[in-house]
Scaffold this active site. Structure first.
Site, PDB file in Angstrom:
ATOM      1  N   ASN A   1       0.868  -1.184   0.000  1.00 50.25           N
ATOM      2  CA  ASN A   1       0.000   0.000   0.000  1.00 50.25           C
ATOM      3  C   ASN A   1       0.899   1.226   0.000  1.00 50.25           C
ATOM      4  O   ASN A   1       1.455   1.592   1.033  1.00 50.25           O
ATOM      5  CB  ASN A   1      -0.911  -0.028   1.236  1.00 50.25           C
ATOM      6  CG  ASN A   1      -1.785   1.212   1.318  1.00 50.25           C
ATOM      7  OD1 ASN A   1      -1.808   2.019   0.396  1.00 50.25           O
ATOM      8  ND2 ASN A   1      -2.501   1.358   2.422  1.00 50.25           N
TER       9      ASN A   1
ATOM     10  N   LYS B   1       0.062   4.238  -0.392  1.00 51.87           N
ATOM     11  CA  LYS B   1      -0.598   5.439   0.141  1.00 51.87           C
ATOM     12  C   LYS B   1      -0.338   6.622  -0.807  1.00 51.87           C
ATOM     13  O   LYS B   1      -0.291   6.432  -2.019  1.00 51.87           O
ATOM     14  CB  LYS B   1      -0.144   5.699   1.586  1.00 51.87           C
ATOM     15  CG  LYS B   1      -0.332   4.452   2.454  1.00 51.87           C
ATOM     16  CD  LYS B   1      -0.151   4.689   3.924  1.00 51.87           C
ATOM     17  CE  LYS B   1      -0.364   3.383   4.679  1.00 51.87           C
ATOM     18  NZ  LYS B   1      -0.295   3.537   6.138  1.00 51.87           N
TER      19      LYS B   1
ATOM     20  N   HIS C   1      -9.708   1.400   4.855  1.00 52.87           N
ATOM     21  CA  HIS C   1      -8.436   1.602   5.566  1.00 52.87           C
ATOM     22  C   HIS C   1      -8.666   2.581   6.717  1.00 52.87           C
ATOM     23  O   HIS C   1      -9.464   3.518   6.587  1.00 52.87           O
ATOM     24  CB  HIS C   1      -7.380   2.147   4.592  1.00 52.87           C
ATOM     25  CG  HIS C   1      -6.006   2.120   5.169  1.00 52.87           C
ATOM     26  ND1 HIS C   1      -5.572   3.070   6.069  1.00 52.87           N
ATOM     27  CD2 HIS C   1      -4.988   1.243   5.014  1.00 52.87           C
ATOM     28  CE1 HIS C   1      -4.329   2.776   6.432  1.00 52.87           C
ATOM     29  NE2 HIS C   1      -3.955   1.676   5.811  1.00 52.87           N
TER      30      HIS C   1
ATOM     31  N   GLU D   1      -7.038   5.004   7.692  1.00 49.19           N
ATOM     32  CA  GLU D   1      -6.825   6.411   7.313  1.00 49.19           C
ATOM     33  C   GLU D   1      -8.074   6.967   6.625  1.00 49.19           C
ATOM     34  O   GLU D   1      -8.416   8.137   6.794  1.00 49.19           O
ATOM     35  CB  GLU D   1      -5.576   6.529   6.427  1.00 49.19           C
ATOM     36  CG  GLU D   1      -4.319   6.340   7.274  1.00 49.19           C
ATOM     37  CD  GLU D   1      -3.128   5.742   6.538  1.00 49.19           C
ATOM     38  OE1 GLU D   1      -3.107   5.726   5.296  1.00 49.19           O
ATOM     39  OE2 GLU D   1      -2.204   5.270   7.237  1.00 49.19           O
TER      40      GLU D   1
ATOM     41  N   GLU E   1      -5.482  -4.534  10.726  1.00 52.19           N
ATOM     42  CA  GLU E   1      -4.475  -3.492  10.900  1.00 52.19           C
ATOM     43  C   GLU E   1      -4.766  -2.726  12.184  1.00 52.19           C
ATOM     44  O   GLU E   1      -5.569  -1.782  12.166  1.00 52.19           O
ATOM     45  CB  GLU E   1      -4.515  -2.508   9.720  1.00 52.19           C
ATOM     46  CG  GLU E   1      -4.175  -3.133   8.387  1.00 52.19           C
ATOM     47  CD  GLU E   1      -3.600  -2.105   7.424  1.00 52.19           C
ATOM     48  OE1 GLU E   1      -2.552  -2.400   6.834  1.00 52.19           O
ATOM     49  OE2 GLU E   1      -4.165  -1.013   7.269  1.00 52.19           O
TER      50      GLU E   1
ATOM     51  N   GLY F   1       2.442   2.759  10.911  1.00 55.54           N
ATOM     52  CA  GLY F   1       3.388   3.866  10.760  1.00 55.54           C
ATOM     53  C   GLY F   1       4.080   4.268  12.051  1.00 55.54           C
ATOM     54  O   GLY F   1       4.730   5.307  12.120  1.00 55.54           O
TER      55      GLY F   1
ATOM     56  N   SER G   1       3.363  -1.691  10.551  1.00 56.40           N
ATOM     57  CA  SER G   1       4.814  -1.754  10.765  1.00 56.40           C
ATOM     58  C   SER G   1       5.419  -3.121  10.414  1.00 56.40           C
ATOM     59  O   SER G   1       6.316  -3.605  11.114  1.00 56.40           O
ATOM     60  CB  SER G   1       5.172  -1.343  12.198  1.00 56.40           C
ATOM     61  OG  SER G   1       4.777  -0.001  12.440  1.00 56.40           O
TER      62      SER G   1
HETATM   63  P1  13P Z   1       2.921   0.776   7.834  1.00 56.76           P
HETATM   64  O1  13P Z   1       3.449  -0.520   7.250  1.00 56.76           O
HETATM   65  O2  13P Z   1       3.635   1.986   7.344  1.00 56.76           O
HETATM   66  O3  13P Z   1       2.777   0.698   9.315  1.00 56.76           O
HETATM   67  O4  13P Z   1       1.423   0.937   7.243  1.00 56.76           O
HETATM   68  C1  13P Z   1       0.536  -0.128   7.335  1.00 56.76           C
HETATM   69  C2  13P Z   1      -0.666   0.170   6.537  1.00 56.76           C
HETATM   70  O5  13P Z   1      -1.439   1.058   6.854  1.00 56.76           O
HETATM   71  C3  13P Z   1      -0.877  -0.622   5.321  1.00 56.76           C
HETATM   72  O6  13P Z   1      -2.140  -0.414   4.797  1.00 56.76           O
END
Ligand code: 13P
Length: 254
Positions: A9, A11, A96, A98, A168, A174, A214
């Protein structure tokens, strides 16, 4: 036997030229193994470029990070399921955290998108997960159950089998704080139990559940060797082609 699925992903990262450079290095690093399903999930603006760069690597699939549920119309700034199909997209990440937190997506909205994805023969990667406060209050199971039941409402067994779930935990995204393999396995087993209640046990056994939050080359193998962890949804570490290739390889090791 569920085939592992590892998705990148990206982003809101990667221009077209960065995506092209990523793919040439990634394909060299990742090698020929077909044991793991690989999905690249670029921003909309790089999808066509990613397709072109993957011309000789058809085993690597392409996903999108979001979409609208309507077929077309006056929805300025939105992208429809048919538009994604038109770009040969196979997977779409939906719900997601976010999107839920920053853009106000509710389970009802996510459910409309999940159903629209199936109608368009796109496979949803449905994200669920609790916040740190919810975990500390002991609400993990309640949160996961509500998100799964709300987002998957109205799907039949065939559609459920073609849905990928991504667990997640929001506190692990992150932050560098990965769930331990035990914490992740416990949540995944619970997700599978709820999927069994939504449909039936045999269907739930076929559904792939990715872990996200992560994931890095040094923790990927341990996480993905857990019995109910069927792959990873990778954010930050998927922006580096070598790291992402190592994570994919970690999924293939027993
Ligand atoms: P990170 O791997 O940066 O923690 O992000 C995970 C994520 O949100 C994947 O969709």
């Amino acid at each position: 036997m569920r085939k592992k699925i590892v998705a990148a992903n990206w982003k809101m990262n990667m221009t077209q030229s960065e995506a092209t450079r990523f793919i040439s290095t990634f394909l060299l690093e990742v090698g020929e193994s077909r044991d793991v399903e690989i999905v690249l999930v670029p921003p909309f603006t790089a999808i066509a470029t990613v397709n072109a760069a993957l011309e000789n690597a058809q085993h690597v699939k392409v996903g999108a990070q979001n979409m609208h549920w309507e077929r077309s119309g006056a929805f300025t700034g939105e992208i429809s399921p048919a538009m994604l199909r038109d770009l040969f997209v196979r997977y779409v990440v939906l719900g997601h955290s976010e999107r839920r937190i920053l853009f106000g997506e509710t389970d009802e909205i996510v459910n409309r998108k999940v159903r629209a994805a199936h109608e368009a023969t796109l496979r949803p990667i449905l994200c669920v997960g609790e916040s740190l406060e919810q975990r500390e209050r002991g609400e993990v199971e309640q949160v996961l159950s509500t998100q799964l039941r709300g987002s998957l409402a109205g799907l039949g067994a065939k559609e459920l089998q073609e849905t990928v779930i991504a667990y997640e935990p929001v506190w692990a995204i992150g932050t560098g704080k990965t769930a331990t393999a035990e914490q992740a396995q416990e949540a995944h087993a619970f997700v599978r139990r709820v999927l069994g209640e939504i449909s039936d046990e045999a269907t739930a056994e076929k559904i792939r559940i990715q872990y996200g939050g992560s994931v890095k080359p040094d923790n990927a193998r341990t996480l993905m060797s857990q019995p109910d962890i069927d792959g990873a949804l990778v954010g930050g570490a998927s922006l580096d082609p070598r790291s992402f290739a190592q994570i994919v390889q970690g999924a293939g090791e027993k």
